[in-house]
Design an enzyme around this catalytic site. Structure first.
Site, PDB file in Angstrom:
ATOM      1  N   ASP A  40      34.379  54.184  45.980  1.00  0.00           N
ATOM      2  CA  ASP A  40      35.537  53.356  45.904  1.00  0.00           C
ATOM      3  C   ASP A  40      36.618  54.305  45.094  1.00  0.00           C
ATOM      4  O   ASP A  40      36.650  54.533  43.909  1.00  0.00           O
ATOM      5  CB  ASP A  40      35.353  52.091  45.069  1.00  0.00           C
ATOM      6  CG  ASP A  40      36.799  51.477  45.205  1.00  0.00           C
ATOM      7  OD1 ASP A  40      36.951  50.460  46.019  1.00  0.00           O
ATOM      8  OD2 ASP A  40      37.355  51.364  44.264  1.00  0.00           O
ATOM      9  N   GLU A  42      40.375  55.412  43.593  1.00  0.00           N
ATOM     10  CA  GLU A  42      41.770  54.830  43.452  1.00  0.00           C
ATOM     11  C   GLU A  42      42.762  55.851  43.673  1.00  0.00           C
ATOM     12  O   GLU A  42      42.570  57.022  43.750  1.00  0.00           O
ATOM     13  CB  GLU A  42      41.710  54.508  41.808  1.00  0.00           C
ATOM     14  CG  GLU A  42      40.777  53.428  41.551  1.00  0.00           C
ATOM     15  CD  GLU A  42      40.954  52.024  42.422  1.00  0.00           C
ATOM     16  OE1 GLU A  42      41.962  51.702  42.690  1.00  0.00           O
ATOM     17  OE2 GLU A  42      39.889  51.534  42.488  1.00  0.00           O
ATOM     18  N   ASP A 156      38.966  54.195  52.133  1.00  0.00           N
ATOM     19  CA  ASP A 156      38.424  55.176  51.414  1.00  0.00           C
ATOM     20  C   ASP A 156      38.254  56.558  52.112  1.00  0.00           C
ATOM     21  O   ASP A 156      38.916  57.601  51.944  1.00  0.00           O
ATOM     22  CB  ASP A 156      37.269  54.876  50.624  1.00  0.00           C
ATOM     23  CG  ASP A 156      37.734  53.527  49.649  1.00  0.00           C
ATOM     24  OD1 ASP A 156      37.673  53.661  48.301  1.00  0.00           O
ATOM     25  OD2 ASP A 156      37.565  52.528  50.071  1.00  0.00           O
ATOM     26  N   HIS A 213      39.808  47.112  40.535  1.00  0.00           N
ATOM     27  CA  HIS A 213      40.555  48.362  40.477  1.00  0.00           C
ATOM     28  C   HIS A 213      40.313  49.470  39.760  1.00  0.00           C
ATOM     29  O   HIS A 213      41.334  50.372  39.541  1.00  0.00           O
ATOM     30  CB  HIS A 213      42.084  48.043  40.572  1.00  0.00           C
ATOM     31  CG  HIS A 213      42.501  47.041  41.532  1.00  0.00           C
ATOM     32  ND1 HIS A 213      42.350  47.144  42.835  1.00  0.00           N
ATOM     33  CD2 HIS A 213      43.177  45.643  41.337  1.00  0.00           C
ATOM     34  CE1 HIS A 213      42.906  46.087  43.246  1.00  0.00           C
ATOM     35  NE2 HIS A 213      43.239  45.307  42.452  1.00  0.00           N
ATOM     36  N   ASP A 218      34.813  49.082  40.490  1.00  0.00           N
ATOM     37  CA  ASP A 218      34.736  48.665  41.983  1.00  0.00           C
ATOM     38  C   ASP A 218      33.497  49.194  42.685  1.00  0.00           C
ATOM     39  O   ASP A 218      32.824  48.253  43.375  1.00  0.00           O
ATOM     40  CB  ASP A 218      35.737  49.157  42.583  1.00  0.00           C
ATOM     41  CG  ASP A 218      36.971  48.298  42.338  1.00  0.00           C
ATOM     42  OD1 ASP A 218      37.090  47.266  41.659  1.00  0.00           O
ATOM     43  OD2 ASP A 218      38.322  48.530  42.893  1.00  0.00           O
TER      44      ASP A 218
HETATM   45  P1  AMP Z   1      41.225  49.159  45.173  1.00  0.00           P
HETATM   46  O1  AMP Z   1      39.901  49.742  45.557  1.00  0.00           O
HETATM   47  O2  AMP Z   1      41.348  47.573  45.961  1.00  0.00           O
HETATM   48  O3  AMP Z   1      41.244  49.214  43.674  1.00  0.00           O
HETATM   49  O4  AMP Z   1      42.343  49.909  45.872  1.00  0.00           O
HETATM   50  C1  AMP Z   1      42.417  51.348  45.944  1.00  0.00           C
HETATM   51  C2  AMP Z   1      43.776  51.884  45.949  1.00  0.00           C
HETATM   52  O5  AMP Z   1      44.700  51.056  46.871  1.00  0.00           O
HETATM   53  C3  AMP Z   1      44.435  51.655  44.414  1.00  0.00           C
HETATM   54  O6  AMP Z   1      44.147  52.666  43.740  1.00  0.00           O
HETATM   55  C4  AMP Z   1      45.958  51.558  44.795  1.00  0.00           C
HETATM   56  O7  AMP Z   1      46.470  52.868  45.238  1.00  0.00           O
HETATM   57  C5  AMP Z   1      45.783  50.940  46.376  1.00  0.00           C
HETATM   58  N1  AMP Z   1      46.327  49.421  46.039  1.00  0.00           N
HETATM   59  C6  AMP Z   1      45.385  48.321  45.845  1.00  0.00           C
HETATM   60  N2  AMP Z   1      45.911  47.170  45.474  1.00  0.00           N
HETATM   61  C7  AMP Z   1      47.046  47.462  45.814  1.00  0.00           C
HETATM   62  C8  AMP Z   1      48.346  46.630  45.493  1.00  0.00           C
HETATM   63  N3  AMP Z   1      48.231  45.149  45.211  1.00  0.00           N
HETATM   64  N4  AMP Z   1      49.699  47.165  45.453  1.00  0.00           N
HETATM   65  C9  AMP Z   1      49.737  48.578  45.766  1.00  0.00           C
HETATM   66  N5  AMP Z   1      48.442  49.243  46.166  1.00  0.00           N
HETATM   67  C10 AMP Z   1      47.407  48.997  46.056  1.00  0.00           C
HETATM   68 MG    MG Z   2      39.067  50.302  43.740  1.00  0.00          MG
HETATM   69 MG    MG Z   3      38.655  50.008  47.049  1.00  0.00          MG
END
Ligand code: AMP
Ligand code: MG
Ligand code: MG
Length: 255
Positions: A40, A42, A156, A213, A218
């Protein structure tokens, strides 16, 4: 063909007989993969919509044993963004990742070579094998421990890493060309659309542990969800492949 019928043929729909708690062992042993590597990422992000390219800033991977549900090994690095080296306040608030952490991190190219070395170590020490596309459907030999990647959505590996490697002309390990999208697998298996990873866990009565996040948290929570789905009888299968079929060998070598 209806989605349900297709899902049934793919073995994705929950079988009534496998849902009770007492079937835990037999459901789990149906798996074609002895291990799954959950990833996962970021990445850089901004509050307002921009056309900036996103770069990976956290690269975690956890090795899940599909029989025991245990995480047996972890890989984790913070990665220095180079196109937009300064993190937005929004990005730090969303991910918890600080400017200091990414500056102490490594460029993606080095991260990928360290990741490949971790995979080679798993191959050598644990006998894990990464099947290539043309042999994916055949039965593995009993001594082989088949392994593939699993992520929550196709973002991803299908978007983030794929396009960053293209832009920066970095070699991406071939094994990262196919994976299981747990989100679409979840939708088909339980026949419902979850509200994010956390919503998917909550629907099953599982609490998210750690920080949402955070790439590592995650990944661990995605592994926990995959493990629960397998206990419920879901057979994990590759859902996406970026590879063209070629005449190459039956298993991938890592480079
Ligand atoms: P996640 O695995 O859901 O944490 O998301 C992976 C990446 O997507 C994060 O590191 C952000 O770059 C982008 N991302 C996730 N949620 C958001 C959001 N609400 N607004 C903007 N970018 C997001
Ligand atoms: Mg994440
Ligand atoms: Mg993710």
């Amino acid at each position: 063909m209806s989605t349900k019928k297709l899902a049934k043929e793919l073995g994705l729909l929950r079988q009534r007989s496998q849902t009770s708690a007492g079937t835990k062992k037999s459901a789990v042993s149906n798996q074609m993969f002895s291990h799954l590597i959950v990833i996962d990422f970021e990445s850089t992000c901004w509050r307002e919509k921009t056309n900036y390219s996103q770069e990976i800033i956290e690269f975690p991977a956890v090795l899940l044993n599909t029989s025991t549900g245990e995480i047996e090994s972890e890989f984790h690095t913070y990665v220095q963004p180079q196109e937009h080296p300064i993190l937005s306040k929004f990005c730090t608030e969303l991910t918890g990742i600080t400017q200091r952490q990414v500056e102490a991190g490594i460029p993606l190219q080095i991260c990928l070579s360290q990741f490949s070395r971790w995979l080679q170590h798993l191959q050598r020490e644990m006998g894990l094998v990464f099947p290539s596309s043309q042999h994916r459907s055949s039965e593995p030999s009993p001594s082989q421990k088949q392994c593939t990647f699993l992520t929550w959505s196709d973002w991803d590996l299908g978007v983030c890493l794929q396009y960053e490697c293209k832009r920066k002309q970095l070699h991406k390990p071939d094994v990262l060309n196919s994976w299981i999208d747990l989100r679409s697998t979840y939708r088909l298996f339980y026949d419902r659309k979850p509200k994010g990873l956390n919503g998917a866990l909550q629907d099953l009565g599982i609490q998210f542990s750690g920080r949402e996040h955070s790439g590592l948290d995650d990944s661990r929570n995605t592994a926990k969800l995959a493990s629960r789905m397998m206990r419920d009888g879901c057979v994990m299968k590759i859902t996406r492949s970026l590879e063209r079929v070629s005449g190459r060998s039956a298993t991938h070598s890592i480079s």
